[in-house]
Write an enzyme that holds these catalytic residues in place. Structure first.
Site, PDB file in Angstrom:
ATOM      1  N   SER A  10      -8.006   0.219   6.192  1.00 62.35           N
ATOM      2  CA  SER A  10      -7.790   1.670   6.243  1.00 62.35           C
ATOM      3  C   SER A  10      -8.960   2.428   5.615  1.00 62.35           C
ATOM      4  O   SER A  10      -9.649   1.911   4.739  1.00 62.35           O
ATOM      5  CB  SER A  10      -6.518   2.046   5.478  1.00 62.35           C
ATOM      6  OG  SER A  10      -5.419   1.313   5.935  1.00 62.35           O
TER       7      SER A  10
HETATM    8  N1  SAH Z   1      -3.572  -2.558   3.921  1.00 63.69           N
HETATM    9  C1  SAH Z   1      -4.609  -3.125   4.774  1.00 63.69           C
HETATM   10  C2  SAH Z   1      -4.734  -2.430   6.116  1.00 63.69           C
HETATM   11  C3  SAH Z   1      -3.643  -2.817   6.970  1.00 63.69           C
HETATM   12  S1  SAH Z   1      -3.845  -2.693   8.699  1.00 63.69           S
HETATM   13  C4  SAH Z   1      -5.934  -3.168   4.091  1.00 63.69           C
HETATM   14  O1  SAH Z   1      -6.054  -2.731   2.950  1.00 63.69           O
HETATM   15  O2  SAH Z   1      -6.860  -3.691   4.702  1.00 63.69           O
HETATM   16  C5  SAH Z   1      -2.163  -3.097   9.084  1.00 63.69           C
HETATM   17  C6  SAH Z   1      -1.796  -4.555   8.932  1.00 63.69           C
HETATM   18  O3  SAH Z   1      -0.391  -4.680   9.137  1.00 63.69           O
HETATM   19  C7  SAH Z   1      -2.451  -5.471   9.969  1.00 63.69           C
HETATM   20  O4  SAH Z   1      -3.162  -6.473   9.331  1.00 63.69           O
HETATM   21  C8  SAH Z   1      -1.263  -6.027  10.767  1.00 63.69           C
HETATM   22  O5  SAH Z   1      -1.465  -7.357  11.195  1.00 63.69           O
HETATM   23  C9  SAH Z   1      -0.147  -5.929   9.742  1.00 63.69           C
HETATM   24  N2  SAH Z   1       1.225  -5.929  10.275  1.00 63.69           N
HETATM   25  C10 SAH Z   1       1.701  -5.369  11.416  1.00 63.69           C
HETATM   26  N3  SAH Z   1       3.022  -5.581  11.537  1.00 63.69           N
HETATM   27  C11 SAH Z   1       3.410  -6.293  10.437  1.00 63.69           C
HETATM   28  C12 SAH Z   1       4.659  -6.829   9.984  1.00 63.69           C
HETATM   29  N4  SAH Z   1       5.796  -6.692  10.678  1.00 63.69           N
HETATM   30  N5  SAH Z   1       4.671  -7.495   8.808  1.00 63.69           N
HETATM   31  C13 SAH Z   1       3.531  -7.678   8.073  1.00 63.69           C
HETATM   32  N6  SAH Z   1       2.327  -7.199   8.469  1.00 63.69           N
HETATM   33  C14 SAH Z   1       2.267  -6.517   9.625  1.00 63.69           C
END
Ligand code: SAH
Length: 208
Positions: free
Chosen positions: A60
């Site tokens: 992000s």
């Molecule tokens: N917080 C992260 C950015 C996240 S991007 C950082 O600091 O880099 C969103 C993430 O959520 C992705 O990696 C995606 O694979 C994950 N995601 C999507 N659905 C999910 C679920 N049901 N449970 C866990 N992770 C999930």
């Protein structure tokens, strides 16, 4: 990359991030270390935008990380659950602020990368789980705070149930248009505070 980090923090200040502890944590954590090596060349890790980390996912943008962290009012010792570990950067910021961090990522390769990046960064204390975060992490519940960094269509009731009384959750909600929502759980109420419009990847559901 210290100069780049300083410039990023100055920009965050201009965007009204005023919590000194959050700004300090953002100045300390090496954001570039959370971008997988295959995506590092040509990346601008300290620019105010998301960066690709593979599997169609992104780390992000710094402003969103700082804003959500500031709204969570993280204090040392708080037990925090993050859904969507991605690169591990947000988890590192929470750990730098002294929180006890639990984070769930559904893509196994991203979870492996985050585990390694967090260990190298000195945040090996972050507990990671590979799986569907929609269901939370009952073994460690209840949590003082929950941060969701992927967008479910609706607020997941299981996560609300895993929040302590007096705790807060921050999450993007909606399909298509998403809005950041802050939930405050009290003894007999759940206060829902709508916040700004945002764009996160959708929360995907694992097989039950
Ligand atoms: N917080 C992260 C950015 C996240 S991007 C950082 O600091 O880099 C969103 C993430 O959520 C992705 O990696 C995606 O694979 C994950 N995601 C999507 N659905 C999910 C679920 N049901 N449970 C866990 N992770 C999930």
């Amino acid at each position: 990359m210290e100069a780049e980090r300083k410039a990023m923090v100055e920009e965050l200040r201009r965007y009204k991030i005023h919590d000194g502890r959050v700004l300090d944590a953002m100045a300390i954590v090496h954001r570039h270390g959370y971008i997988p090596s295959a995506f590092r060349s040509g990346a601008d890790p300290y620019g105010d935008h998301p960066c690709p980390i593979g599997h169609g996912q992104t780390i992000s943008q710094p402003f969103i990380v700082a804003y959500m962290t500031q709204r969570m009012e993280v204090r040392p010792g708080l037990r925090i659950l993050e859904i969507g570990t991605g690169s591990g950067y947000q988890a590192a910021i929470l750990a730098e602020l002294g929180a006890e961090v639990y984070s769930i990522e559904i893509v196994p390769e991203l979870a492996d990368h985050a585990r390694q990046a967090l260990a190298v960064g000195g945040y090996g204390c972050v507990q990671l789980k590979t799986g569907d975060g929609y269901k939370g992490w009952p073994e460690y519940a209840p949590f003082d705070a929950i941060i969701v960094t992927c967008a479910p269509g609706k607020i997941p009731p299981v996560l609300v149930a895993q929040l302590k009384t007096g705790g807060r959750m921050i999450l993007p909600v909606g399909s298509g248009v998403q809005q950041l929502v802050i939930l405050e759980k009290t003894e007999d109420d759940l206060r829902e505070i709508p916040d700004m419009y945002v764009r996160f990847v959708p929360m995907v559901r694992g097989a039950d």
